[in-house]
Design a protein around this motif. Structure first.
Motif, PDB file in Angstrom:
ATOM      1  N   THR A 150      13.441   5.643   2.199  1.00 39.31           N
ATOM      2  CA  THR A 150      12.197   6.270   3.203  1.00 39.31           C
ATOM      3  C   THR A 150      12.614   6.350   4.384  1.00 39.31           C
ATOM      4  OG1 THR A 150      10.442   4.871   2.513  1.00 39.31           O
ATOM      5  CG2 THR A 150      10.319   6.400   4.192  1.00 39.31           C
ATOM      6  N   LEU A 151      13.003   6.109   4.626  1.00 40.48           N
ATOM      7  CA  LEU A 151      13.949   5.861   6.287  1.00 40.48           C
ATOM      8  C   LEU A 151      15.450   6.723   5.983  1.00 40.48           C
ATOM      9  CD1 LEU A 151      13.718   2.900   7.924  1.00 40.48           C
ATOM     10  CD2 LEU A 151      11.503   5.057   8.129  1.00 40.48           C
ATOM     11  N   PHE A 152      16.085   7.168   5.573  1.00 40.75           N
ATOM     12  CA  PHE A 152      17.395   7.966   5.559  1.00 40.75           C
ATOM     13  C   PHE A 152      17.620   8.042   4.622  1.00 40.75           C
ATOM     14  CE2 PHE A 152      17.652   3.194   8.100  1.00 40.75           C
ATOM     15  CZ  PHE A 152      17.828   4.463   9.371  1.00 40.75           C
ATOM     16  N   GLY A 153      17.545   8.146   3.690  1.00 44.34           N
ATOM     17  CA  GLY A 153      17.657   9.111   2.109  1.00 44.34           C
ATOM     18  C   GLY A 153      17.096  10.682   2.164  1.00 44.34           C
ATOM     19  N   GLY A 154      17.516  11.554   0.992  1.00 45.39           N
ATOM     20  CA  GLY A 154      16.740  12.037   0.939  1.00 45.39           C
ATOM     21  C   GLY A 154      15.846  12.656   0.937  1.00 45.39           C
ATOM     22  N   SER A 155      15.168  13.153   1.577  1.00 43.12           N
ATOM     23  CA  SER A 155      13.462  13.407   1.453  1.00 43.12           C
ATOM     24  C   SER A 155      13.198  14.340  -0.300  1.00 43.12           C
ATOM     25  CB  SER A 155      12.855  14.802   2.416  1.00 43.12           C
ATOM     26  OG  SER A 155      11.798  14.556   2.028  1.00 43.12           O
TER      27      SER A 155
ATOM     28  N   ARG B 221       3.127   4.469   7.264  1.00 33.05           N
ATOM     29  CA  ARG B 221       3.391   3.681   5.831  1.00 33.05           C
ATOM     30  C   ARG B 221       3.889   2.925   4.820  1.00 33.05           C
ATOM     31  NH1 ARG B 221       0.393   7.553   8.604  1.00 33.05           N
ATOM     32  NH2 ARG B 221      -1.410   7.681   9.314  1.00 33.05           N
ATOM     33  N   VAL B 222       4.805   3.824   4.002  1.00 25.57           N
ATOM     34  CA  VAL B 222       4.685   3.295   3.411  1.00 25.57           C
ATOM     35  C   VAL B 222       6.728   1.974   3.756  1.00 25.57           C
ATOM     36  CG1 VAL B 222       7.732   3.352   2.084  1.00 25.57           C
ATOM     37  CG2 VAL B 222       6.066   5.219   1.901  1.00 25.57           C
ATOM     38  N   VAL B 223       6.763   2.143   5.066  1.00 25.23           N
ATOM     39  CA  VAL B 223       7.911   0.415   5.728  1.00 25.23           C
ATOM     40  C   VAL B 223       6.597   0.176   5.884  1.00 25.23           C
ATOM     41  CG1 VAL B 223       8.798   0.366   7.932  1.00 25.23           C
ATOM     42  CG2 VAL B 223       9.220   2.682   6.369  1.00 25.23           C
ATOM     43  N   MET B 224       4.964   0.578   6.555  1.00 26.88           N
ATOM     44  CA  MET B 224       4.066  -0.975   6.609  1.00 26.88           C
ATOM     45  C   MET B 224       3.864  -2.094   5.330  1.00 26.88           C
ATOM     46  SD  MET B 224       2.309   0.178   9.634  1.00 26.88           S
ATOM     47  CE  MET B 224       0.959   0.832   8.247  1.00 26.88           C
ATOM     48  N   PHE B 225       3.542  -1.157   3.972  1.00 24.41           N
ATOM     49  CA  PHE B 225       3.380  -1.248   3.088  1.00 24.41           C
ATOM     50  C   PHE B 225       4.803  -2.134   2.205  1.00 24.41           C
ATOM     51  CE2 PHE B 225       4.159  -0.984  -1.603  1.00 24.41           C
ATOM     52  CZ  PHE B 225       2.675  -1.645  -2.551  1.00 24.41           C
TER      53      PHE B 225
END
Length: 189
Positions: free
Chosen positions: A117-122, A151-155
């Protein structure tokens, strides 16, 4: 005729002392049987999740690792349960380490998802670029990604925290059963 007569001979009943010892053995085994019940629930739950995740393994290396890992952990959990019911003093450690293996698998998947989510291709931005009707609905992919990323990181962070608690407690529970197995073997004739 001789066979029928020998089968009809009465068998001596248990003495009160033998009945008492049998009851005590059952009482001492209660905590071990309870741990075996927990292991059966955990093992079958992992097996069901492995089967349900198998379709997602098609064409996905991460999905394949998760499905295979869950399957191996389920098999090991059920094997540990069997050994526990045989009063193997090493079975609680096997089950405890298996729970820590499950924690590693879940945490690894969550970290993978966070990093992607943070570093991958969107994937979302690419989908919005490919479908102009989505651009009208969601706006630019960057805006939606900026909304979604924390939100993805928090989940997944929450999933890791809950897994540490759940698998940590389960591992501690299993490890603590060794003294009960050893006491059973020591005190039960």
């Amino acid at each position: 005729m001789a066979i029928a007569n020998s089968a009809a001979e009465p068998v001596a009943a248990l003495t009160p002392a033998q009945r008492h010892e049998l009851e005590e053995a059952g009482r001492r085994a209660k905590k071990i049987r309870r741990a075996a019940t927990v292991a059966a629930f955990n093992g079958w739950s992992m097996a069901i999740l492995a089967v349900l995740s198998a379709p997602f393994a098609i064409g996905s290396l991460v999905g394949l690792v998760i499905a295979a890992g869950l399957g191996a952990l389920a098999w090991n959990e059920l094997r540990g349960r069997s050994r526990l019911l045989q009063f193997d003093p090493l079975a609680p450690a096997l089950l405890g380490w298996n729970q820590l293996g499950l924690l590693a698998l879940v945490s690894g998947y969550c970290v993978w998802q966070i990093l992607t989510t943070l570093f991958g291709g969107s994937a979302i931005a690419a989908e919005i670029q490919a479908n102009p009707e989505l651009r009208e609905l969601l706006g630019s992919g960057e805006e939606f990604e900026a909304f979604l990323r924390p939100r993805v990181v928090m989940f997944y962070g929450l999933v890791i925290a809950l897994s540490v608690a759940a698998q940590g407690v389960n591992a501690w529970y299993y490890f603590s059963r060794r003294k009960h197995v050893e006491a059973y073997l020591r005190e039960t004739p």
